[in-house]
Design a protein around this motif. Structure first.
Motif: not given
Lengths: 203, 126
Positions: A19, A23-24, A26-27, A189, B1-3, B6-7, B11, B59-64, B66
């Motif tokens: 989970m 994403g989290p 890397r962010r 954030y 791909m640059p972060d 990607y984000f 988003d 969220m698993r791919w793109f952030g929690a 965010e």
């Protein structure tokens, strides 16, 4: 030992990397690297979890890392072994730290005080083991001051608490309530994900 | 791909998709002729519930946070606006999806704007 919290995180250990590992992490990685770049001296780190944060540690440090979950630490073991420095990973509840008073130069936390059942009590333990003048550096997500974000975080917390963290904790206020002097807060954030630098005041 | 790219793409995709889904769900759930206020409240709750469910895999791919906060906001607003319209007159699925996606992207833009405003060291107030 708080076995209810331990059991929750033992169960979550199975899906934690899936989970959060992409994403989290890397962010949040760049902000964590900037925070952990301050590491020096004798360091206490919590909570180690599956060790994802180790990739953001500067090399060559000597770190005592704790987590309440043995399952998390079992998953962290390969990352602990691969670290270019010394990490001693121990199962421990932050409410019951068995370290001596004033024994660490710095304490680091990473997404920890969203889940500690008694956050001010846990922070008081960190205050106790930190040397006077020592630094507390935290990477945390907290509640928000702003509508509608605070509403959403309050609404989500009863669900997220079942598998992991609370989303609406007033962590900066808790840090102050534990006796620390807050030096800086930087938002990663919104005002939800943030880094906190506090110190245990010297006498 | 640059972060950064990607984000950004993640988003946009996440918020448009969740907004569209909330819009379609609101259009399906609210029959024409309903009390407009009741329709808005029901569709808002539906949109938020749907968004919080759909946000988890994203969220698993793109952030929690965010992902969670803008998609929940977009889901709430898309449900509310599309539900209100559906109470006034029947709404085509494609129209509901497009409106929902647009609202989802507007919610993302709002969150990004607030984030920019806050991204300086602040005295802790929470």
């Amino acid at each position: 030992m708080d076995t209810a919290t331990q059991g929750k995180w033992d169960r979550t250990a199975r899906i934690f990397d899936f989970m959060t590992g992409r994403g989290p992490e890397r962010r949040w990685g760049p902000a964590k690297r900037r925070l952990f770049a301050h590491m020096q001296g004798r360091i206490l780190f919590l909570a180690l979890g599956t060790g994802l944060d180790i990739a953001c540690f500067p090399p060559g440090q000597t770190i005592t890392a704790i987590d309440i979950s043995p399952e998390m630490l079992a998953k962290a073991a390969p990352r602990v072994a691969a670290y270019d420095g010394d990490i001693e990973a121990r199962v421990m509840d932050v409410h019951e730290l068995d370290m001596d008073d004033a024994s660490f130069d710095q304490v680091y936390t990473s997404c920890t005080f969203c889940s500690v059942p008694d956050p001010v009590g846990g922070l008081r333990q960190l205050y106790r083991v930190l040397k006077p003048g020592g630094d507390l550096y935290m990477f945390e997500h907290t509640g928000s001051r702003f509508f509608p974000f605070n509403l959403m975080l309050h609404l989500m917390t009863p669900m997220t608490r079942l598998i992991g963290p609370d989303l609406d904790r007033p962590t900066v206020a808790n840090v102050r309530a534990a006796g620390f002097e807050v030096r800086a807060v930087e938002y990663v954030y919104l005002d939800v994900v943030k880094t906190i630098h506090a110190v245990r005041p010297a006498p | 791909m640059p972060d950064r790219l990607y984000f950004l793409l993640g988003d946009l995709l996440a918020n448009a998709a969740v907004g569209a889904a909330a819009g379609v769900a609101a259009a399906l759930a609210v029959p024409a002729g309903w009390n407009m206020f009741a329709a808005m409240v029901l569709a808002m709750v539906l949109g938020m519930a749907l968004a919080s469910t759909l946000a988890f895999p994203l969220m698993r791919w793109f952030g929690a946070m965010e992902v969670m906060l803008p998609t929940m906001l977009g889901g709430m607003l898309a449900g509310m606006v599309v539900g209100m319209q559906a109470a006034m007159a029947p709404l085509a699925g494609l129209t509901a999806a497009c409106e929902g996606a647009a609202i989802g992207l507007a919610a993302l833009a709002f969150c990004s704007y607030v984030d920019r405003l806050l991204r300086t060291p602040h005295e802790a107030l929470d």
